[in-house]
Design an enzyme around this catalytic site. Structure first.
Site, mmCIF file in Angstrom:
data_model
loop_
_atom_site.group_PDB
_atom_site.id
_atom_site.type_symbol
_atom_site.label_atom_id
_atom_site.label_comp_id
_atom_site.label_asym_id
_atom_site.label_seq_id
_atom_site.Cartn_x
_atom_site.Cartn_y
_atom_site.Cartn_z
ATOM 1 N N PHE A 22 0.834 -1.278 -0.022
ATOM 2 C CA PHE A 22 0.045 -0.117 0.077
ATOM 3 C C PHE A 22 0.973 1.338 -0.107
ATOM 4 O O PHE A 22 0.928 1.845 -0.876
ATOM 5 C CB PHE A 22 -0.846 -0.039 1.129
ATOM 6 C CG PHE A 22 -1.321 1.353 1.786
ATOM 7 C CD1 PHE A 22 -2.000 2.380 0.927
ATOM 8 C CD2 PHE A 22 -1.355 1.618 3.092
ATOM 9 C CE1 PHE A 22 -2.456 3.354 1.270
ATOM 10 C CE2 PHE A 22 -1.882 2.700 3.634
ATOM 11 C CZ PHE A 22 -2.638 3.751 2.767
ATOM 12 N N THR A 46 2.334 -9.993 1.137
ATOM 13 C CA THR A 46 1.366 -9.230 1.376
ATOM 14 C C THR A 46 0.822 -7.977 0.459
ATOM 15 O O THR A 46 0.010 -7.640 0.301
ATOM 16 C CB THR A 46 1.261 -8.444 2.836
ATOM 17 O OG1 THR A 46 2.271 -7.476 2.806
ATOM 18 C CG2 THR A 46 1.039 -9.445 3.974
ATOM 19 N N GLY A 47 1.879 -7.757 -0.373
ATOM 20 C CA GLY A 47 1.958 -6.996 -1.401
ATOM 21 C C GLY A 47 1.247 -7.616 -3.009
ATOM 22 O O GLY A 47 1.076 -8.842 -2.635
ATOM 23 N N ASP A 67 13.562 -11.001 -0.990
ATOM 24 C CA ASP A 67 13.155 -11.149 0.197
ATOM 25 C C ASP A 67 14.345 -10.262 1.082
ATOM 26 O O ASP A 67 15.574 -10.683 0.903
ATOM 27 C CB ASP A 67 13.026 -12.558 0.898
ATOM 28 C CG ASP A 67 12.437 -12.573 1.974
ATOM 29 O OD1 ASP A 67 12.590 -11.874 2.955
ATOM 30 O OD2 ASP A 67 11.045 -13.593 1.987
ATOM 31 N N SER A 92 0.224 -5.243 11.174
ATOM 32 C CA SER A 92 -0.980 -5.858 12.016
ATOM 33 C C SER A 92 -0.423 -6.395 13.498
ATOM 34 O O SER A 92 0.263 -7.176 13.553
ATOM 35 C CB SER A 92 -1.731 -6.878 11.510
ATOM 36 O OG SER A 92 -2.405 -7.777 12.069
ATOM 37 N N SER A 131 6.406 2.962 13.499
ATOM 38 C CA SER A 131 5.122 2.969 13.723
ATOM 39 C C SER A 131 4.511 3.736 15.219
ATOM 40 O O SER A 131 5.353 3.515 16.089
ATOM 41 C CB SER A 131 4.623 1.639 13.688
ATOM 42 O OG SER A 131 3.126 1.387 14.341
ATOM 43 N N SER A 132 3.465 4.289 15.004
ATOM 44 C CA SER A 132 2.883 4.881 16.248
ATOM 45 C C SER A 132 2.700 3.824 17.643
ATOM 46 O O SER A 132 2.731 4.301 18.564
ATOM 47 C CB SER A 132 1.409 5.530 16.084
ATOM 48 O OG SER A 132 0.715 4.455 15.611
ATOM 49 N N TYR A 155 4.391 -6.904 17.294
ATOM 50 C CA TYR A 155 4.841 -5.807 16.207
ATOM 51 C C TYR A 155 5.625 -4.421 16.756
ATOM 52 O O TYR A 155 6.403 -4.025 16.076
ATOM 53 C CB TYR A 155 3.435 -5.472 15.581
ATOM 54 C CG TYR A 155 3.597 -4.544 14.555
ATOM 55 C CD1 TYR A 155 4.110 -4.566 13.344
ATOM 56 C CD2 TYR A 155 3.139 -3.158 14.841
ATOM 57 C CE1 TYR A 155 4.155 -3.727 12.234
ATOM 58 C CE2 TYR A 155 2.996 -2.201 13.913
ATOM 59 C CZ TYR A 155 3.573 -2.609 12.539
ATOM 60 O OH TYR A 155 3.577 -1.407 11.814
ATOM 61 N N VAL A 185 -2.434 4.801 8.672
ATOM 62 C CA VAL A 185 -2.304 5.483 7.445
ATOM 63 C C VAL A 185 -3.642 5.020 6.449
ATOM 64 O O VAL A 185 -3.675 3.933 6.561
ATOM 65 C CB VAL A 185 -0.989 5.172 6.491
ATOM 66 C CG1 VAL A 185 -0.994 5.747 5.205
ATOM 67 C CG2 VAL A 185 0.230 5.500 7.391
HETATM 68 N N1 LIG Z 1 -0.474 1.125 7.117
HETATM 69 C C1 LIG Z 1 -0.418 1.716 8.221
HETATM 70 O O1 LIG Z 1 -1.298 2.295 8.877
HETATM 71 C C2 LIG Z 1 1.169 1.614 8.932
HETATM 72 C C3 LIG Z 1 1.029 2.094 10.138
HETATM 73 C C4 LIG Z 1 2.291 2.209 10.745
HETATM 74 C C5 LIG Z 1 3.485 1.540 10.152
HETATM 75 N N2 LIG Z 1 3.311 1.177 8.894
HETATM 76 C C6 LIG Z 1 4.393 0.506 8.313
HETATM 77 O O2 LIG Z 1 4.364 0.872 7.139
HETATM 78 C C7 LIG Z 1 5.249 -0.015 6.193
HETATM 79 C C8 LIG Z 1 4.105 -0.277 4.929
HETATM 80 O O3 LIG Z 1 2.992 -0.580 5.254
HETATM 81 P P1 LIG Z 1 1.663 -0.896 4.521
HETATM 82 O O4 LIG Z 1 0.637 -0.562 5.326
HETATM 83 O O5 LIG Z 1 2.007 -0.301 3.166
HETATM 84 O O6 LIG Z 1 1.823 -2.286 4.376
HETATM 85 P P2 LIG Z 1 1.622 -3.559 2.989
HETATM 86 O O7 LIG Z 1 1.440 -5.052 3.724
HETATM 87 O O8 LIG Z 1 0.877 -3.126 2.121
HETATM 88 O O9 LIG Z 1 3.011 -3.253 2.511
HETATM 89 C C9 LIG Z 1 4.443 -4.164 2.987
HETATM 90 C C10 LIG Z 1 5.146 -4.612 1.695
HETATM 91 O O10 LIG Z 1 6.295 -5.288 2.386
HETATM 92 C C11 LIG Z 1 6.274 -6.608 1.554
HETATM 93 N N3 LIG Z 1 7.189 -7.550 2.378
HETATM 94 C C12 LIG Z 1 6.718 -8.038 3.634
HETATM 95 N N4 LIG Z 1 7.714 -8.977 3.855
HETATM 96 C C13 LIG Z 1 8.768 -8.919 2.771
HETATM 97 C C14 LIG Z 1 10.037 -9.599 2.901
HETATM 98 N N5 LIG Z 1 10.401 -10.168 3.713
HETATM 99 N N6 LIG Z 1 10.845 -9.002 1.843
HETATM 100 C C15 LIG Z 1 10.314 -8.444 0.901
HETATM 101 N N7 LIG Z 1 9.278 -7.622 1.029
HETATM 102 C C16 LIG Z 1 8.371 -8.030 1.971
HETATM 103 C C17 LIG Z 1 4.948 -7.108 1.205
HETATM 104 O O11 LIG Z 1 4.870 -7.883 0.372
HETATM 105 C C18 LIG Z 1 4.136 -5.744 1.125
HETATM 106 O O12 LIG Z 1 4.228 -5.393 -0.502
HETATM 107 C C19 LIG Z 1 5.306 -1.172 7.309
HETATM 108 O O13 LIG Z 1 6.583 -1.139 7.650
HETATM 109 C C20 LIG Z 1 4.243 -0.986 8.194
HETATM 110 O O14 LIG Z 1 4.568 -1.801 9.363
HETATM 111 C C21 LIG Z 1 2.146 1.100 8.282
#
Ligand SMILES: NC(=O)c1ccc[n+]([C@@H]2O[C@H](COP(=O)([O-])OP(=O)(O)OC[C@H]3O[C@@H](n4cnc5c(N)ncnc54)[C@H](O)[C@@H]3O)[C@@H](O)[C@H]2O)c1
Length: 324
Positions: A22, A46-47, A67, A92, A131-132, A155, A185
């Protein structure tokens, strides 16, 4: 305001880890729009492949399916890179309570691999997703950097540990690291599906399909919901920040506070639905209220978010109406 005035040299190359996710895919899009080259490293766990396919014909976009737990892959991805925007992680809180070992491996070891690869490649800046959740059980509002409580989930502990390593990489090796403490977000391409989906896309999808969403708790928990455009601004401005402000973490939010029940009502009335939610159990590892003081990011990064919750939620709903 915003990031239209943030200018990069055309030779600057960005590595976005988690770029098929995302936030990462929104970052890739913004950088490509500026005319810069992007390398996206993602293992598509998860992407989504669809978030890669939208850019794949752009000559400035290069996708590495790999990875971050593999150091050789991280090293290869960092070759000739100017800025690293490290987003790859497992999100999560509830899922981390179910599978802590996996979170340790991806979120901590993966981030350490990326820090080390970035250091060896001599990148200019390493901006990463924190993260918060690192504020843990602190009841203080608004949340201010430096006043963290005890973490409530694996987490949150992974993100706190990442911040510790990023601090060390700055102090020991002079790598300019900047931690982005994102607060809930939301925006286009956030996955609405699955048991661990975030609340806004989940509400939109279920309501659109005339199903009854569940609110965990009484609906009076509050969050600083942050539209993804503000997150892009923060990342790009961190790339331009002074080295004096590296080694630290920053609250990245709008600085507002919405009750979940109000978010639900805004979405249901925008969709023209009259559907009562189901009120379920409170979730383990969650805090009741969260809202950010963004003074530090404003002062040190020049962050000046212009997407309020109200402005962002209608843009997000519109996107989901057209795309899901
Ligand atoms: N979305 C939110 O509200 C939020 C809040 C706080 C922090 N974050 C952080 O922001 C970042 C992005 O979050 P998001 O919401 O876009 O999540 P998301 O799951 O959409 O994106 C995470 C991406 O990382 C990739 N990924 C996971 N493990 C991997 C690995 N071992 N090697 C390579 N790629 C890998 C997944 O395939 C995915 O595309 C994360 O670090 C998350 O912890 C997000």
């Amino acid at each position: 305001m915003g990031y239209s005035n943030v200018v990069f040299d055309k030779k600057d190359v960005f590595l976005v880890t988690g770029g098929a996710g995302f936030i990462g895919s929104n970052l890739c899009e913004a950088i490509l729009d500026k005319g810069n080259k992007v390398v996206c490293l993602d293992n598509l766990s998860t992407g989504k492949k669809a978030n890669v396919d939208i850019f794949i014909n752009n000559p400035n976009y290069n996708f590495i399916e790999g990875d971050i737990t593999d150091f050789t892959t991280c090293k290869r991805a960092c070759e000739n890179v100017t800025y690293v925007l490290h987003q790859a992680a497992w999100g999560s809180v509830p899922r981390s309570i179910e599978m802590p070992l996996y979170y340790e491996e991806v979120n901590i070891r993966g981030t350490l691999n990326m820090l080390e690869a970035a250091r060896q490649a001599n990148v200019k800046k390493f901006v990463y997703a924190s993260s918060s959740s690192v504020y843990g059980d602190s009841m203080e509002l608004p949340k201010i950097e430096g006043n963290e409580g005890k973490v409530l989930s694996p987490y949150a502990l992974t993100k706190k540990t990442d911040e510790g390593y990023a601090y060390l990489y700055n102090k020991l090796y002079g790598l300019d690291t900047y931690g982005m403490r994102y607060f809930n977000v939301f925006g286009k391409r956030q996955d609405p599906n699955g048991a661990y989906a975030a609340v806004i896309p989940k509400f939109i999808k279920l309501l659109k399909e005339n199903e009854r969403p569940t609110i965990n708790g009484d609906g009076y928990q509050s969050r600083d919901f942050t539209y993804v455009e503000n997150v892009i601004e923060a990342n790009l401005k961190a790339c331009k920040a002074s080295s004096d402000f590296a080694g630290e973490s920053y609250n990245i939010a709008f600085g507002g506070r919405e009750y979940l029940i109000d978010v639900y009502n805004v979405i249901s009335s925008a969709l023209g639905k009259k559907i009562e939610p189901i009120f379920g159990e409170e979730r383990k590892g969650d805090i009741r209220d969260s809202n950010a003081d963004i003074t530090k990011a404003k002062r040190n990064l020049g962050y000046d978010p212009d997407w309020s919750f109200e402005k962002g939620i209608y843009a997000a709903i519109q996107w989901y109406l057209e795309n899901i």
